[in-house]
Design a protein around this motif. Structure first.
Motif, PDB file in Angstrom:
ATOM      1  N   ILE A  12      12.022  -8.968  13.690  1.00  0.00           N
ATOM      2  CA  ILE A  12      12.784  -8.215  11.851  1.00  0.00           C
ATOM      3  C   ILE A  12      12.409  -6.950  12.051  1.00  0.00           C
ATOM      4  CG2 ILE A  12      12.020  -9.517   9.834  1.00  0.00           C
ATOM      5  CD1 ILE A  12      11.724 -11.904  10.211  1.00  0.00           C
ATOM      6  N   HIS A  13      12.960  -6.192  11.192  1.00  0.00           N
ATOM      7  CA  HIS A  13      12.655  -5.186  11.148  1.00  0.00           C
ATOM      8  C   HIS A  13      12.962  -4.584   9.816  1.00  0.00           C
ATOM      9  CE1 HIS A  13      14.072  -4.224  15.569  1.00  0.00           C
ATOM     10  NE2 HIS A  13      14.667  -4.768  15.840  1.00  0.00           N
ATOM     11  N   MET A  14      11.774  -4.355   9.188  1.00  0.00           N
ATOM     12  CA  MET A  14      11.306  -3.750   7.573  1.00  0.00           C
ATOM     13  C   MET A  14      11.520  -2.252   7.642  1.00  0.00           C
ATOM     14  SD  MET A  14       8.528  -6.250   7.229  1.00  0.00           S
ATOM     15  CE  MET A  14       9.423  -7.131   5.366  1.00  0.00           C
ATOM     16  N   ASN A  15      12.321  -1.634   6.935  1.00  0.00           N
ATOM     17  CA  ASN A  15      12.730  -0.213   7.307  1.00  0.00           C
ATOM     18  C   ASN A  15      12.153   0.244   5.847  1.00  0.00           C
ATOM     19  OD1 ASN A  15      14.097   0.070  10.403  1.00  0.00           O
ATOM     20  ND2 ASN A  15      16.011  -1.411   9.132  1.00  0.00           N
ATOM     21  N   ALA A  16      11.301   0.803   5.710  1.00  0.00           N
ATOM     22  CA  ALA A  16      11.048   1.591   4.235  1.00  0.00           C
ATOM     23  C   ALA A  16      11.450   2.673   4.641  1.00  0.00           C
ATOM     24  CB  ALA A  16       9.936   0.985   3.746  1.00  0.00           C
ATOM     25  N   SER A  17      11.515   3.226   2.814  1.00  0.00           N
ATOM     26  CA  SER A  17      12.065   4.619   2.960  1.00  0.00           C
ATOM     27  C   SER A  17      11.934   5.308   1.624  1.00  0.00           C
ATOM     28  CB  SER A  17      13.236   5.010   2.972  1.00  0.00           C
ATOM     29  OG  SER A  17      14.150   4.424   2.219  1.00  0.00           O
ATOM     30  N   HIS A  18      12.187   6.730   1.001  1.00  0.00           N
ATOM     31  CA  HIS A  18      11.507   6.635  -0.381  1.00  0.00           C
ATOM     32  C   HIS A  18      13.193   7.988  -0.175  1.00  0.00           C
ATOM     33  CE1 HIS A  18      10.485   8.873  -3.588  1.00  0.00           C
ATOM     34  NE2 HIS A  18       9.569   8.136  -3.905  1.00  0.00           N
ATOM     35  N   SER A  19      13.861   7.581  -1.589  1.00  0.00           N
ATOM     36  CA  SER A  19      15.301   8.234  -1.660  1.00  0.00           C
ATOM     37  C   SER A  19      15.503   9.588  -2.163  1.00  0.00           C
ATOM     38  CB  SER A  19      15.417   7.300  -3.043  1.00  0.00           C
ATOM     39  OG  SER A  19      14.713   7.709  -4.513  1.00  0.00           O
ATOM     40  N   GLN A  26      10.940   7.983   6.166  1.00  0.00           N
ATOM     41  CA  GLN A  26      11.093   6.510   7.011  1.00  0.00           C
ATOM     42  C   GLN A  26      10.219   6.256   7.303  1.00  0.00           C
ATOM     43  OE1 GLN A  26      14.789   7.063   8.931  1.00  0.00           O
ATOM     44  NE2 GLN A  26      16.072   7.169   6.744  1.00  0.00           N
ATOM     45  N   ARG A  27       9.720   5.242   7.624  1.00  0.00           N
ATOM     46  CA  ARG A  27       8.823   4.063   7.829  1.00  0.00           C
ATOM     47  C   ARG A  27       9.239   2.559   8.517  1.00  0.00           C
ATOM     48  NH1 ARG A  27       3.523   6.092   4.425  1.00  0.00           N
ATOM     49  NH2 ARG A  27       3.568   7.601   4.538  1.00  0.00           N
ATOM     50  N   ALA A  43       0.364  -1.413   0.242  1.00  0.00           N
ATOM     51  CA  ALA A  43       0.001  -0.292  -0.148  1.00  0.00           C
ATOM     52  C   ALA A  43       1.041   0.962   0.210  1.00  0.00           C
ATOM     53  CB  ALA A  43      -0.734   0.370   1.172  1.00  0.00           C
ATOM     54  N   TRP A  44       2.112   1.089   0.917  1.00  0.00           N
ATOM     55  CA  TRP A  44       2.943   2.707   0.918  1.00  0.00           C
ATOM     56  C   TRP A  44       3.627   2.755  -0.950  1.00  0.00           C
ATOM     57  CZ3 TRP A  44       5.416   1.140   6.371  1.00  0.00           C
ATOM     58  CH2 TRP A  44       4.758   1.212   7.458  1.00  0.00           C
ATOM     59  N   VAL A  45       3.999   2.088  -0.698  1.00  0.00           N
ATOM     60  CA  VAL A  45       4.214   1.459  -3.016  1.00  0.00           C
ATOM     61  C   VAL A  45       3.620   2.238  -3.547  1.00  0.00           C
ATOM     62  CG1 VAL A  45       5.230   0.125  -4.091  1.00  0.00           C
ATOM     63  CG2 VAL A  45       6.314  -0.400  -2.429  1.00  0.00           C
ATOM     64  N   LYS A  46       1.984   1.713  -3.027  1.00  0.00           N
ATOM     65  CA  LYS A  46       0.905   2.192  -4.251  1.00  0.00           C
ATOM     66  C   LYS A  46       0.846   3.705  -3.961  1.00  0.00           C
ATOM     67  CE  LYS A  46      -3.651   0.758  -5.842  1.00  0.00           C
ATOM     68  NZ  LYS A  46      -4.579   0.106  -5.788  1.00  0.00           N
ATOM     69  N   GLU A  47       1.712   4.024  -3.058  1.00  0.00           N
ATOM     70  CA  GLU A  47       0.931   5.564  -2.847  1.00  0.00           C
ATOM     71  C   GLU A  47       2.205   5.789  -2.576  1.00  0.00           C
ATOM     72  OE1 GLU A  47       1.138   5.902   2.495  1.00  0.00           O
ATOM     73  OE2 GLU A  47      -1.060   5.342   1.362  1.00  0.00           O
ATOM     74  N   GLY A  48       3.085   5.839  -3.756  1.00  0.00           N
ATOM     75  CA  GLY A  48       4.151   6.463  -3.489  1.00  0.00           C
ATOM     76  C   GLY A  48       5.085   6.598  -2.626  1.00  0.00           C
ATOM     77  N   ALA A  49       4.866   6.429  -1.197  1.00  0.00           N
ATOM     78  CA  ALA A  49       5.265   7.078   0.059  1.00  0.00           C
ATOM     79  C   ALA A  49       6.844   6.088   0.356  1.00  0.00           C
ATOM     80  CB  ALA A  49       4.211   6.593   1.008  1.00  0.00           C
ATOM     81  N   ILE A  50       7.190   5.060  -0.324  1.00  0.00           N
ATOM     82  CA  ILE A  50       8.365   4.499  -0.351  1.00  0.00           C
ATOM     83  C   ILE A  50       9.151   3.790  -1.799  1.00  0.00           C
ATOM     84  CG2 ILE A  50       7.481   4.225   2.136  1.00  0.00           C
ATOM     85  CD1 ILE A  50       7.408   1.019   1.421  1.00  0.00           C
ATOM     86  N   ASN A  51      10.061   4.007  -1.019  1.00  0.00           N
ATOM     87  CA  ASN A  51      10.667   3.193  -2.919  1.00  0.00           C
ATOM     88  C   ASN A  51      12.185   2.111  -2.946  1.00  0.00           C
ATOM     89  OD1 ASN A  51      12.326   5.065  -2.531  1.00  0.00           O
ATOM     90  ND2 ASN A  51      12.373   5.795  -4.658  1.00  0.00           N
ATOM     91  N   SER A  52      12.203   1.993  -1.253  1.00  0.00           N
ATOM     92  CA  SER A  52      12.883   1.443  -0.778  1.00  0.00           C
ATOM     93  C   SER A  52      13.183   0.703   0.376  1.00  0.00           C
ATOM     94  CB  SER A  52      14.259   2.172  -0.648  1.00  0.00           C
ATOM     95  OG  SER A  52      15.575   1.519  -0.382  1.00  0.00           O
TER      96      SER A  52
END
Length: 371
Positions: A351-358, A363-364, A325-334
């Motif tokens: 397990i930590h899943m660290n999402a971010s946008h370049s 960061q989420r 959902a975050w990828v679809k809304e453009g909030a993250i790409n990494s």
């Protein structure tokens, strides 16, 4: 995603007409086809209840599975109101099919752009035609028992029908050989998946029905939990069905119900090596998990493999849906995934899943607490 369509009042196969528009006498094959259809209709109504006036067709199997479709039958299940979802036509005498459809595409859609109202493709002879046997067609019809009127049981029947008609899965032989079969992660729409136990029908259902073209078995697909599925791998599918029956679940599919099997968890602090983790995997107490998810390109290689309890897999599935959902809304790409360990344990504690946008720098983080 397959396309469904309703054929209203369509309870007979086209017999054809003469050039003068008068009905031609049916051939022997056509007469048998109709006899089987009528006999199966009578038996289904006798055991399950009145058939609806419309049959749900799988549009991309048009011409490949003539006269076949799915029924949703309001019925009593274990004395309670419910619904029987069933294939209707896998036991037809013109099955197994000798045809396949290629280049199948919807030809038009409704104004909302979602529901297709037309479908076209090219029919051709299959390269490898499955030999006929003394069984009626594929030898069975498949049923899903549920308490609610919903779409998800139709997704299960759609998957099974395509596996049989298009890929010659020979599901009945597999069930007989292994006293049932379990199947993982069958999609039922919108990123939701279920596991199945497929077995022969048990009371209060009949185990088979006698048709003019032979003995038709009844198979039932039952939604099961992760624990139940892995337990069955070491204890047997037939024993799992026994546990389901003892618990009162039987062969009824209930989404998100509690498991009837409790797999005792070991002391993860004492699991200090890959060998110990694999030994627990063989017992159904741990399962392999790709650290970087396959849904985002993670590969099944040693450096990307973790061993975790089954509940962690279920929890991670929800996190993956959030990430999508975050990828679809453009909030993250990494995405960066890192396990956390306690002492010498081989099983990660978190397990930590660290999402971010370049570009935005947003960061989420999603964290799985394993033990």
């Amino acid at each position: 995603m397959s396309l469904f369509g309703k054929l209203f009042g369509g309870k007979e196969k086209d017999q054809g007409t003469s050039i003068k528009g008068r009905e031609a006498a049916p051939s022997v094959e056509e007469a048998l086809w109709q006899q089987v259809y009528d006999a199966r209709s009578r038996l289904f109504e006798q055991h399950f209840g009145s058939l609806p006036n419309d049959i749900l067709k799988l549009m991309d199997l048009s011409g490949v599975w003539p006269g076949g479709g799915l029924y949703v039958i309001p019925s009593k299940i274990a004395g309670e109101p419910g619904f029987i979802y069933t294939t209707f036509g896998l036991s037809n005498p013109d099955m197994p099919t000798t045809l396949e459809m290629v280049d199948a595409q919807p030809t038009s859609s409704a104004s909302n752009g979602v529901r297709a109202v037309g479908f076209a493709g090219t029919l051709r002879q299959k390269a490898n035609v499955r030999p006929r046997t003394d069984r009626p067609g594929y030898g069975y019809e498949l049923i899903v028992l549920a308490k609610e009127n919903a779409d998800w049981p139709l997704w299960l029947l759609q998957w099974a029908t395509k596996a049989e008609v298009l890929k010659d899965a020979d599901l009945l032989s597999v069930v007989e050989r292994h006293q049932g079969v379990t199947v993982e992660q069958i999609g039922i729409g919108e990123d939701k998946f279920v596991n199945l136990l497929i077995s022969k029908a048990h009371e209060p259902l009949p185990d088979h029905l006698a048709l003019p073209n032979g003995k038709m078995e009844l198979l039932v697909a039952t939604v099961i939990t992760e624990d139940e599925m892995h337990w069955s791998m070491t204890n047997g599918r037939n024993n799992l069905l026994g546990e389901l029956k003892k618990s009162g679940v039987g062969q009824i599919s209930i989404l998100d119900r509690p498991s009837v099997i409790c797999i005792e968890e070991p002391d993860f602090a004492q699991v200090a090596s890959l060998e110990q983790a694999k030994a627990l995997e063989a017992k159904g107490q741990l399962t392999k998990l790709l650290m970087f998810p396959a849904e985002f390109g993670g590969e099944d290689v040693a450096m990307n493999v973790l061993y975790v309890p089954l509940r962690t897999v279920r929890q991670r599935t929800a996190h993956i849906q959030t990430l999508r959902a975050w990828v679809k809304e453009g909030a993250i790409n990494s995405l960066d995934v890192r396990p956390e360990y306690k002492d010498t344990s081989f099983v990660p504690s978190r397990i930590h899943m660290n999402a971010s946008h370049s570009e935005s720098g947003e960061q989420r983080t999603l964290t799985l607490d394993v033990w």
